[in-house]
Design a protein around this motif. Sequence first.
Motif, PDB file in Angstrom:
ATOM      1  N   ASP A  24       0.824  -1.220   0.000  1.00  0.00           N
ATOM      2  CA  ASP A  24       0.000   0.000   0.000  1.00  0.00           C
ATOM      3  C   ASP A  24       0.857   1.268   0.000  1.00  0.00           C
ATOM      4  O   ASP A  24       0.447   2.311   0.488  1.00  0.00           O
ATOM      5  N   TYR A  25       2.051   1.161  -0.545  1.00  0.00           N
ATOM      6  CA  TYR A  25       2.922   2.328  -0.697  1.00  0.00           C
ATOM      7  C   TYR A  25       2.316   3.288  -1.715  1.00  0.00           C
ATOM      8  O   TYR A  25       2.365   4.501  -1.557  1.00  0.00           O
ATOM      9  N   GLU A  26       1.740   2.710  -2.765  1.00  0.00           N
ATOM     10  CA  GLU A  26       1.146   3.485  -3.858  1.00  0.00           C
ATOM     11  C   GLU A  26       0.050   2.614  -4.459  1.00  0.00           C
ATOM     12  O   GLU A  26      -0.093   1.448  -4.124  1.00  0.00           O
ATOM     13  N   GLU A  27      -0.710   3.176  -5.364  1.00  0.00           N
ATOM     14  CA  GLU A  27      -1.773   2.410  -6.014  1.00  0.00           C
ATOM     15  C   GLU A  27      -1.170   1.270  -6.844  1.00  0.00           C
ATOM     16  O   GLU A  27      -0.011   1.323  -7.251  1.00  0.00           O
ATOM     17  N   VAL A  33       7.409  -0.606  -3.876  1.00  0.00           N
ATOM     18  CA  VAL A  33       7.757  -1.598  -2.853  1.00  0.00           C
ATOM     19  C   VAL A  33       7.290  -2.985  -3.298  1.00  0.00           C
ATOM     20  O   VAL A  33       8.059  -3.951  -3.267  1.00  0.00           O
ATOM     21  N   CYS A  34       6.038  -3.077  -3.731  1.00  0.00           N
ATOM     22  CA  CYS A  34       5.535  -4.366  -4.232  1.00  0.00           C
ATOM     23  C   CYS A  34       6.340  -4.830  -5.445  1.00  0.00           C
ATOM     24  O   CYS A  34       6.670  -6.017  -5.557  1.00  0.00           O
ATOM     25  N   ALA A  35       6.658  -3.913  -6.318  1.00  0.00           N
ATOM     26  CA  ALA A  35       7.424  -4.267  -7.511  1.00  0.00           C
ATOM     27  C   ALA A  35       8.809  -4.793  -7.139  1.00  0.00           C
ATOM     28  O   ALA A  35       9.282  -5.785  -7.714  1.00  0.00           O
ATOM     29  N   ALA A  36       9.443  -4.165  -6.173  1.00  0.00           N
ATOM     30  CA  ALA A  36      10.779  -4.605  -5.752  1.00  0.00           C
ATOM     31  C   ALA A  36      10.726  -5.982  -5.115  1.00  0.00           C
ATOM     32  O   ALA A  36      11.554  -6.856  -5.432  1.00  0.00           O
ATOM     33  N   GLU A 101       7.770   0.498   7.129  1.00  0.00           N
ATOM     34  CA  GLU A 101       6.356   0.712   7.433  1.00  0.00           C
ATOM     35  C   GLU A 101       5.439   0.081   6.396  1.00  0.00           C
ATOM     36  O   GLU A 101       4.221   0.033   6.573  1.00  0.00           O
ATOM     37  N   TYR A 102       6.024  -0.443   5.294  1.00  0.00           N
ATOM     38  CA  TYR A 102       5.240  -1.036   4.233  1.00  0.00           C
ATOM     39  C   TYR A 102       5.444  -2.525   4.148  1.00  0.00           C
ATOM     40  O   TYR A 102       4.812  -3.215   3.430  1.00  0.00           O
TER      41      TYR A 102
END
Length: 102
Positions: A24-27, A33-36, A101-102
Amino acid sequence: MIHAVVFRDFRGQIKKFRIIGHSDYEEAGRDIVCAAVSAITQTAVLGLIDVVGIKVDYQQKKGNVECVITEEISAVDREKVTIVLETMVCGLKSIQAGYSEY
């Protein structure tokens, strides 16, 4: 929040890992973060399959990834598996340090 769980055998060697959740770092589609995390874990799985040459039980669903080392492997291959998976853990820890935090 993304949770990474690493399962180790009695010798401390990684036998399974599971990644659960979203940062939920970004849409969706813009979340670095999810991509990494996805890039690191998918690269590790590809390394196990294509470079080391072992079979794994790999399942990926939205927000949930699991990989299990499913076969008995030689000591040489175990060393290679350890290098790939411990490198993955280093990468995930680096993301955790910068985006805890993510």
